[in-house]
Design a protein around this motif. Structure first.
Motif, PDB file in Angstrom:
ATOM      1  N   MET A 171       0.859  -1.077   0.097  1.00 42.17           N
ATOM      2  CA  MET A 171      -0.020   0.102  -0.133  1.00 42.17           C
ATOM      3  C   MET A 171       0.702   1.193  -0.005  1.00 42.17           C
ATOM      4  O   MET A 171       1.882   1.153   0.679  1.00 42.17           O
ATOM      5  CB  MET A 171      -0.935   0.244   1.118  1.00 42.17           C
ATOM      6  CG  MET A 171      -1.960  -1.020   1.002  1.00 42.17           C
ATOM      7  SD  MET A 171      -2.935  -1.425   2.432  1.00 42.17           S
ATOM      8  CE  MET A 171      -3.423   0.211   3.056  1.00 42.17           C
ATOM      9  N   TYR A 172       0.296   2.154  -0.737  1.00 38.28           N
ATOM     10  CA  TYR A 172       1.079   3.476  -1.016  1.00 38.28           C
ATOM     11  C   TYR A 172       0.197   4.691  -0.653  1.00 38.28           C
ATOM     12  O   TYR A 172      -0.861   4.590  -1.044  1.00 38.28           O
ATOM     13  CB  TYR A 172       1.966   3.465  -2.414  1.00 38.28           C
ATOM     14  CG  TYR A 172       2.840   2.733  -2.746  1.00 38.28           C
ATOM     15  CD1 TYR A 172       4.259   2.686  -2.290  1.00 38.28           C
ATOM     16  CD2 TYR A 172       2.516   1.224  -3.083  1.00 38.28           C
ATOM     17  CE1 TYR A 172       5.386   1.941  -2.633  1.00 38.28           C
ATOM     18  CE2 TYR A 172       3.456   0.481  -3.342  1.00 38.28           C
ATOM     19  CZ  TYR A 172       4.859   0.634  -2.944  1.00 38.28           C
ATOM     20  OH  TYR A 172       5.740  -0.251  -3.410  1.00 38.28           O
ATOM     21  N   GLU A 173       0.793   5.707  -0.545  1.00 39.84           N
ATOM     22  CA  GLU A 173       0.161   6.981  -0.445  1.00 39.84           C
ATOM     23  C   GLU A 173       0.542   7.875  -1.541  1.00 39.84           C
ATOM     24  O   GLU A 173       1.949   7.891  -1.649  1.00 39.84           O
ATOM     25  CB  GLU A 173       0.362   8.040   0.796  1.00 39.84           C
ATOM     26  CG  GLU A 173      -0.167   7.125   2.322  1.00 39.84           C
ATOM     27  CD  GLU A 173       0.114   8.432   3.326  1.00 39.84           C
ATOM     28  OE1 GLU A 173       0.444   9.362   3.203  1.00 39.84           O
ATOM     29  OE2 GLU A 173       0.130   7.337   4.325  1.00 39.84           O
ATOM     30  N   GLU A 174      -0.236   8.460  -2.409  1.00 35.17           N
ATOM     31  CA  GLU A 174      -0.117   9.264  -3.565  1.00 35.17           C
ATOM     32  C   GLU A 174       0.828  10.578  -2.955  1.00 35.17           C
ATOM     33  O   GLU A 174       0.076  11.002  -2.229  1.00 35.17           O
ATOM     34  CB  GLU A 174      -1.222   9.295  -4.555  1.00 35.17           C
ATOM     35  CG  GLU A 174      -0.835  10.118  -5.720  1.00 35.17           C
ATOM     36  CD  GLU A 174      -1.875  10.016  -6.740  1.00 35.17           C
ATOM     37  OE1 GLU A 174      -2.165  10.994  -7.642  1.00 35.17           O
ATOM     38  OE2 GLU A 174      -2.506   8.946  -6.906  1.00 35.17           O
ATOM     39  N   LEU A 175       1.817  10.819  -3.405  1.00 34.94           N
ATOM     40  CA  LEU A 175       2.312  11.980  -3.116  1.00 34.94           C
ATOM     41  C   LEU A 175       2.548  13.230  -4.376  1.00 34.94           C
ATOM     42  O   LEU A 175       2.185  14.311  -3.884  1.00 34.94           O
ATOM     43  CB  LEU A 175       3.816  11.785  -2.870  1.00 34.94           C
ATOM     44  CG  LEU A 175       3.974  10.960  -1.544  1.00 34.94           C
ATOM     45  CD1 LEU A 175       5.457  10.637  -1.253  1.00 34.94           C
ATOM     46  CD2 LEU A 175       3.266  11.487  -0.194  1.00 34.94           C
ATOM     47  N   ALA A 176       2.562  12.851  -5.513  1.00 31.21           N
ATOM     48  CA  ALA A 176       2.598  14.010  -6.692  1.00 31.21           C
ATOM     49  C   ALA A 176       2.284  13.046  -7.846  1.00 31.21           C
ATOM     50  O   ALA A 176       2.569  11.714  -8.073  1.00 31.21           O
ATOM     51  CB  ALA A 176       3.626  14.523  -6.755  1.00 31.21           C
ATOM     52  N   GLY A 177       1.941  13.531  -9.079  1.00 29.90           N
ATOM     53  CA  GLY A 177       1.848  12.870 -10.288  1.00 29.90           C
ATOM     54  C   GLY A 177       1.140  13.910 -11.300  1.00 29.90           C
ATOM     55  O   GLY A 177       0.821  14.926 -11.033  1.00 29.90           O
TER      56      GLY A 177
END
Length: 100
Positions: free
Chosen positions: A89-95
């Motif tokens: 699981m990840y947290e979205e930081l930028a994109g």
């Protein structure tokens, strides 16, 4: 909330695993809080699959994880995989997103 799920089919079971995973996409499509649910196959290893999943929030992920069809999928896949799926699981930081 981002989830990466990696699965490896046993030799000779690749087609059965792919069918089960493709069928899952159609079911998940109806989930309100699931924003992205994309199935991929490794180019160098046709028995290696990856899901990229994006959920609106933790409640949407919990709703997805509690569906009867997800349990059915794991029951179906258990004898077809080399081991347990690897789930991170990840947290979205930028994109960026250029899709239209």
């Amino acid at each position: 909330m981002i989830v990466i799920a990696k699965l490896k089919a046993k030799d000779g079971r690749e087609a059965k695993v792919e069918k089960a995973l493709r069928d899952m996409v159609g079911k998940v499509e109806k989930e309100e809080g699931t924003l992205i649910y994309t199935l991929h196959r490794a180019r160098k290893d046709p028995g290696r699959f990856l899901f990229y999943e994006k959920y609106k929030d933790i409640q949407a992920l919990k709703a997805h994880n509690s569906t009867p069809y997800l349990k059915e999928l794991f029951d179906t896949l258990e004898p077809l995989l080399t081991g347990a799926p690897e789930i991170e699981m990840y947290e979205e930081l930028a994109g960026i997103s250029n899709e239209r």
